[in-house]
Design a protein around this motif. Structure first.
Motif, PDB file in Angstrom:
ATOM      1  N   ALA A 181      -9.742 -41.139  -1.144  1.00  0.00           N
ATOM      2  CA  ALA A 181     -10.170 -39.809  -1.577  1.00  0.00           C
ATOM      3  C   ALA A 181     -11.470 -39.406  -0.886  1.00  0.00           C
ATOM      4  O   ALA A 181     -11.626 -38.255  -0.460  1.00  0.00           O
ATOM      5  N   LEU A 182     -12.397 -40.332  -0.742  1.00  0.00           N
ATOM      6  CA  LEU A 182     -13.651 -40.045  -0.041  1.00  0.00           C
ATOM      7  C   LEU A 182     -13.400 -39.749   1.435  1.00  0.00           C
ATOM      8  O   LEU A 182     -14.015 -38.844   2.007  1.00  0.00           O
ATOM      9  N   LEU A 183     -12.490 -40.479   2.038  1.00  0.00           N
ATOM     10  CA  LEU A 183     -12.148 -40.240   3.432  1.00  0.00           C
ATOM     11  C   LEU A 183     -11.496 -38.874   3.605  1.00  0.00           C
ATOM     12  O   LEU A 183     -11.815 -38.142   4.548  1.00  0.00           O
ATOM     13  N   ALA A 184     -10.605 -38.491   2.699  1.00  0.00           N
ATOM     14  CA  ALA A 184      -9.966 -37.178   2.758  1.00  0.00           C
ATOM     15  C   ALA A 184     -10.991 -36.066   2.563  1.00  0.00           C
ATOM     16  O   ALA A 184     -10.937 -35.031   3.248  1.00  0.00           O
ATOM     17  N   ALA A 185     -11.924 -36.250   1.664  1.00  0.00           N
ATOM     18  CA  ALA A 185     -12.968 -35.248   1.447  1.00  0.00           C
ATOM     19  C   ALA A 185     -13.855 -35.113   2.681  1.00  0.00           C
ATOM     20  O   ALA A 185     -14.216 -33.991   3.078  1.00  0.00           O
TER      21      ALA A 185
END
Length: 64
Positions: A47-51
């Motif tokens: 999720a952090l990578l996608a954000a």
């Protein structure tokens, strides 16, 4: 590595339970070795990578 699945050779219990001094010492040693991202789950990391990717796309379009 986490101590959730490790079994102590001294007391035959889970290291995470800390039943004996050996368990408690190894649990403390493992906690010292963990970095700042050790508590993050793989889903949280994704999720952090996608954000981060979304922010990069927005910044790229704002500069164009």
């Amino acid at each position: 590595m986490t101590c959730d699945h490790l079994v102590c050779a001294n007391c035959n219990g889970r290291v995470s339970e800390g039943r004996c001094p050996v368990c408690r010492a190894n649990r403390a040693r493992l906690r010292e070795q963990q970095g700042p991202f050790a508590a993050l789950t793989p889903a949280t990391l994704l999720a952090l990578l996608a954000a981060l990717f979304a922010v990069a796309l927005i910044a790229r379009q704002a500069l164009a």
